[in-house]
Design an enzyme around this catalytic site. Structure first.
Site, PDB file in Angstrom:
ATOM      1  N   GLY A  10      18.659 -12.278 -27.456  1.00 27.67           N
ATOM      2  CA  GLY A  10      17.532 -13.237 -27.350  1.00 27.67           C
ATOM      3  C   GLY A  10      16.325 -12.597 -26.981  1.00 27.67           C
ATOM      4  CB  CYS A  11      15.499  -9.802 -24.670  1.00 27.68           C
ATOM      5  SG  CYS A  11      16.107 -10.690 -23.189  1.00 27.68           S
ATOM      6  CB  THR A  12      16.039  -8.227 -29.845  1.00 28.84           C
ATOM      7  OG1 THR A  12      16.715  -7.396 -29.204  1.00 28.84           O
ATOM      8  CG2 THR A  12      15.608  -7.607 -31.140  1.00 28.84           C
TER       9      THR A  12
END
Length: 180
Positions: A73-75
């Protein structure tokens, strides 16, 4: 920092982030649109420190808190900001995580980010001040704050909606068009 330590730091961040991504339960921030944004100074992947109040009177600022570098999700979130960076014209975008600077630097390099990432690793005071720290896990939950040129919060996204930078982009456009 040598390559072995950098690799270990990146691996630790990835493992911690994967655990975090399994059961996100975002705290709702106590901050509201119109509140003064808590000021801070944090180390940056650009090699300097960033003080939020230094942007007052100049440009809107996007603070995109994310749980952990190298996680799915952060990527996706940081790549979405990178892909739409041109739409944040005359605004400053920062990703913020409780990861350390070397891990964030490796993450930014891997994703070829053209905006700085800020590390709230030392005390996690900034995540706490913004109401997004999950103390039992030691990292910040996903949340985006747009800060206007007067240092006030103009927009907030939390949880999964914060992965998409569209709300922050729209808020920055409104701030830039507002009469001063």
């Amino acid at each position: 920092m040598n390559m072995k330590n950098l690799t270990l730091a990146a691996l630790f961040a990835a493992l911690a982030g994967n655990l975090a991504a399994q059961s996100p339960q975002p705290p709702k921030t106590h901050l509201r649109v119109g509140d003064a944004a808590p000021d801070f100074t944090l180390p940056s992947t650009a090699g300097n420190t960033v003080t939020l109040s230094s942007f007052r009177g100049k440009q809107p600022v996007v603070l995109a808190f994310f749980p952990a570098a190298f996680t799915g999700g952060c990527t996706k979130e940081m790549l979405a900001y990178q892909a739409g960076l041109a739409r944040f014209e005359n605004s400053q975008v920062f990703g913020i995580s409780t990861d350390n600077v070397p891990s964030l630097g490796a993450f930014a390099e891997k994703l070829q980010l053209k905006f700085p990432l800020l590390s709230d690793f030392a005390k996690r005071d900034v995540a706490r001040a913004y109401g997004v720290l999950m103390p039992e896990r030691g990292f910040a939950n996903r949340a985006t704050f747009v800060i206007d040129t007067e240092g006030k919060i103009a927009h907030i996204d939390e949880g999964a909606t914060a992965i998409d930078p569209t709300g922050a982009e729209t808020a920055c456009r409104r701030v830039r068009q507002a009469p001063r």
